[in-house]
Design an enzyme around this catalytic site. Sequence first.
Site, PDB file in Angstrom:
ATOM      1  N   LYS A  59       9.605  -9.494  29.907  1.00  0.00           N
ATOM      2  CA  LYS A  59      10.627  -9.087  30.880  1.00  0.00           C
ATOM      3  C   LYS A  59      10.298  -7.735  31.484  1.00  0.00           C
ATOM      4  O   LYS A  59      10.461  -7.527  32.697  1.00  0.00           O
ATOM      5  CB  LYS A  59      12.000  -9.045  30.201  1.00  0.00           C
ATOM      6  N   GLN A 103      19.562  -8.582  24.451  1.00  0.00           N
ATOM      7  CA  GLN A 103      18.639  -9.571  23.900  1.00  0.00           C
ATOM      8  C   GLN A 103      19.272 -10.291  22.715  1.00  0.00           C
ATOM      9  O   GLN A 103      19.780  -9.662  21.790  1.00  0.00           O
ATOM     10  CB  GLN A 103      17.342  -8.885  23.459  1.00  0.00           C
ATOM     11  N   ASP A 128      21.945 -11.720  33.125  1.00  0.00           N
ATOM     12  CA  ASP A 128      21.653 -12.954  32.381  1.00  0.00           C
ATOM     13  C   ASP A 128      22.696 -14.043  32.643  1.00  0.00           C
ATOM     14  O   ASP A 128      22.502 -15.197  32.247  1.00  0.00           O
ATOM     15  CB  ASP A 128      21.603 -12.667  30.875  1.00  0.00           C
ATOM     16  N   GLY A 174      21.295 -31.653  25.082  1.00  0.00           N
ATOM     17  CA  GLY A 174      21.813 -30.421  24.491  1.00  0.00           C
ATOM     18  C   GLY A 174      22.918 -29.818  25.338  1.00  0.00           C
ATOM     19  O   GLY A 174      22.936 -29.967  26.559  1.00  0.00           O
TER      20      GLY A 174
END
Length: 207
Positions: A59, A103, A128, A174
């Site tokens: 990143k 994170q 995010d 999922g």
Amino acid sequence: MSTDVRGIILSGTELAKEIRENITKDVKALKEKISNFVPNLAIVQVGGREDSNVYIRMKIKAANDIGIVVDHVKLPNTITEIELINKVNKLNQDPNIHGIIVQMPLDSINKINSNMITDLVLPEKDVDGLNTINEGRVAIGDMSGFLPCTPNGCIELIKKSGVSIAGAQAVVLGRSKIVGTPISELLKWHNATVTVCHSKQKNTSTN
């Protein structure tokens, strides 16, 4: 005449390069438009999991390549929930921090509510797309906020393949918060008919 129904493998390498080139141009234009402006991303890491270290290095390199400064906030695995809350709030209030990534997973010896931490990040800094407000926007078809990165990347990859999403039958394996659920929502709002298969479903292979 039989129809060829074989699948094809889609590679995101070229698409990622193209996206990064476009973002580099956008960042350069912003810097030229706003004097002394430098986009700054804070990446908060609790503990030192090696897989997280790898992802963060990737990143940081990607951000630096396109002209974004990264502040890697390393926190010990002994940090408490209230200490982490204070750290995230400080980043929220810092006008020089324009985006925040926490994170996951949190590598702490103390119990920390990870959902509460991601919800703590201001929606306008939640790059995010994990804040419930941004997730909710996606759920109702409002794409004005930050979209979850991996699901949005999958959508862009499908578009690049030339396959029409509208009217297609899509199957998502999922229902995770980070990938499965948001990509099913994005596919739906791109007018696909979506089936979500998950661990509690019976006879997935025959459906």
